[in-house]
Enzyme design. Sequence first.
Site, PDB file in Angstrom:
ATOM      1  CB  CYS A  59      12.737   9.923   8.486  1.00  0.00           C
ATOM      2  SG  CYS A  59      13.316   8.621   7.423  1.00  0.00           S
ATOM      3  CD  GLU A  94      13.541   1.956   9.038  1.00  0.00           C
ATOM      4  OE1 GLU A  94      13.901   2.984   9.658  1.00  0.00           O
ATOM      5  OE2 GLU A  94      14.217   0.937   8.953  1.00  0.00           O
ATOM      6  CE  LYS A 139      -1.849   3.183   2.461  1.00  0.00           C
ATOM      7  NZ  LYS A 139      -1.699   4.409   1.754  1.00  0.00           N
ATOM      8  CD  GLU A 173      10.296  13.605  11.173  1.00  0.00           C
ATOM      9  OE1 GLU A 173       9.195  13.157  11.554  1.00  0.00           O
ATOM     10  OE2 GLU A 173      11.087  12.950  10.482  1.00  0.00           O
TER      11      GLU A 173
HETATM   12  P1  ADP Z   1       3.143  11.156   6.538  1.00  0.00           P
HETATM   13  O1  ADP Z   1       2.806  12.148   7.595  1.00  0.00           O
HETATM   14  O2  ADP Z   1       4.540  11.149   6.102  1.00  0.00           O
HETATM   15  O3  ADP Z   1       2.156  11.101   5.405  1.00  0.00           O
HETATM   16  P2  ADP Z   1       1.892   8.830   7.600  1.00  0.00           P
HETATM   17  O4  ADP Z   1       2.365   8.013   8.727  1.00  0.00           O
HETATM   18  O5  ADP Z   1       0.594   9.539   7.751  1.00  0.00           O
HETATM   19  O6  ADP Z   1       3.089   9.800   7.296  1.00  0.00           O
HETATM   20  O7  ADP Z   1       1.805   7.972   6.271  1.00  0.00           O
HETATM   21  C1  ADP Z   1       2.706   6.940   5.902  1.00  0.00           C
HETATM   22  C2  ADP Z   1       1.911   5.823   5.238  1.00  0.00           C
HETATM   23  O8  ADP Z   1       0.987   5.294   6.189  1.00  0.00           O
HETATM   24  C3  ADP Z   1       1.075   6.257   4.036  1.00  0.00           C
HETATM   25  O9  ADP Z   1       1.022   5.185   3.100  1.00  0.00           O
HETATM   26  C4  ADP Z   1      -0.286   6.490   4.661  1.00  0.00           C
HETATM   27  O10 ADP Z   1      -1.336   6.385   3.722  1.00  0.00           O
HETATM   28  C5  ADP Z   1      -0.333   5.344   5.661  1.00  0.00           C
HETATM   29  N1  ADP Z   1      -1.260   5.539   6.788  1.00  0.00           N
HETATM   30  C6  ADP Z   1      -1.695   6.698   7.346  1.00  0.00           C
HETATM   31  N2  ADP Z   1      -2.545   6.446   8.358  1.00  0.00           N
HETATM   32  C7  ADP Z   1      -2.655   5.083   8.477  1.00  0.00           C
HETATM   33  C8  ADP Z   1      -3.369   4.199   9.331  1.00  0.00           C
HETATM   34  N3  ADP Z   1      -4.150   4.648  10.316  1.00  0.00           N
HETATM   35  N4  ADP Z   1      -3.222   2.860   9.133  1.00  0.00           N
HETATM   36  C9  ADP Z   1      -2.423   2.397   8.146  1.00  0.00           C
HETATM   37  N5  ADP Z   1      -1.719   3.175   7.312  1.00  0.00           N
HETATM   38  C10 ADP Z   1      -1.815   4.511   7.459  1.00  0.00           C
END
Ligand code: ADP
Length: 481
Positions: free
Chosen positions: A283, A249, A173, A383
């Site tokens: 990061c 990560e 995903k 960050e």
């Molecule tokens: P960023 O702030 O860098 O977008 P996120 O942690 O929100 O970081 O996103 C990193 C990945 O995790 C993306 O693929 C995002 O769609 C996914 N993501 C965000 N929220 C969730 C969640 N609750 N469960 C699973 N995946 C998530």
Amino acid sequence: MKSYGLFIDGQWVPASDKKEYKVFNPATGEQVGQVGDASEQDVKKGIDAAYQAFPAWSTTTAWERAGILKRVSELIMDHQDELSEIMTSEQGKPLAEAKGEVKNAANSVEWSGEEAKRIYGETIPASSRKKRIWVQRQPVGVAAAITPWNFPASMITRKVAPALAAGCTVVLKPAQQTPLTACRLMELFHEAGVPNGVINLVTGTDAAMIGDVLLADERVGKISFTGSTHVGKLLMRKAADTVKKISLELGGHAPFIIFPDADLDRASDQVLESKFRNAGQTCICTNRVYVHESVAESFTEKLAQKTKKLKMGNGMDEGVQVGPLINSEAADKVAEQVRDAVNKGARIAAGGSRRSEAEGKAHYFEPTVLTDTTDEMVIQQEETFGPVVPIQTFKTEEEAIQKANRSRYGLAAYFYTRDLSRAIQVAEKLEYGIVGVNDGVPSTVQAPFGGLKESGLGREGGKYGVEEYLETKFISFALDQ
Ligand code: ADP
């Protein structure tokens, strides 16, 4: 305009309810493509395909897997220009950086494939003459990978390639903002001979739902996530229900210490590269600089001069070094941290302003250097994920180490010195998973990448990355005679 469905069991298929979503260029606000918006049913189909493909893929020989991954790596390089343009159009980084990332992705696939041949077991001397002990490594099964938008190619390959090398099948995903690079990569994996179902792609806007389906399914043996610490913690809690293997990560807050004996020209070059690459959206970006008070003025002057010369703009344009931020929320966050710092007494030595372009659809923040920063400022605690360097001074080595370690994050740390004894001792004392000694850009595919504390669990890269997709099995033989 690129248009893709979901990639399941070796086929492009529309999302089950035909839903799609649009992908936009952060430098222009224009639509650059559209992709399938997966439903719960689609995610389950991806898991079904990966689960069914696992018995055959996990029993291929290491040589077969390595051969296919070598071919993937070659195809990625054959399409380096095309992939880089797709990446810049959906993510915004300068084209030269995108090309570097594609090369890194190809290297990671090649290296992981080669590692497949070195997944060794062990025999252990038994305590009885009538017994034999074997230790065998086996793939964990179906692996789920969730990736962020800042490195749309290499965050995928550093999970998918070691998983495939280990004999796992994958449901991927990618980040909602950058699915097009992922889609094109799927085509190249397929073209290289990765069998149907071994790698499946579910793009979508409901990340929480997709994550929940992947985590709840008992057939998924492993989850590998790169993203925010907040989401990483959520996933870790949910992974507990089925006791999945997990790699995380997460965020970083990298300190960069400049000792008084540092070569200030080189040190300021390295801070510049570490900080402003990808507009500060990595990061392991330098997030705080600690410079010895005796060289602070000279170092700050050099860094500010170089920062002012950086060219900001659309990553597709020749010579651009700093692209737009991914969206308006990202720019808001950076602006807020700068405002907070200035309100608490910081001075701006370069940059400092936010800029909107393309009728308010593109969001930039000028490469910025702040001086006179203190621990009370948000920018020294959290960050930034943007192009701002806050500088603080220090008096003693002990103070610098203590300030550097005072963080809930522990991903990357850097320092500059010419003193060998100091280099060894400071490197050992820094509570970080990655330490750059006179090196602001240490990341490379064959080395372990990962963090301590709230920066994550597990490592990616090299043999360590493959380990994350393996179980250890103890087989005990009792002999008849
Ligand atoms: P960023 O702030 O860098 O977008 P996120 O942690 O929100 O970081 O996103 C990193 C990945 O995790 C993306 O693929 C995002 O769609 C996914 N993501 C965000 N929220 C969730 C969640 N609750 N469960 C699973 N995946 C998530």
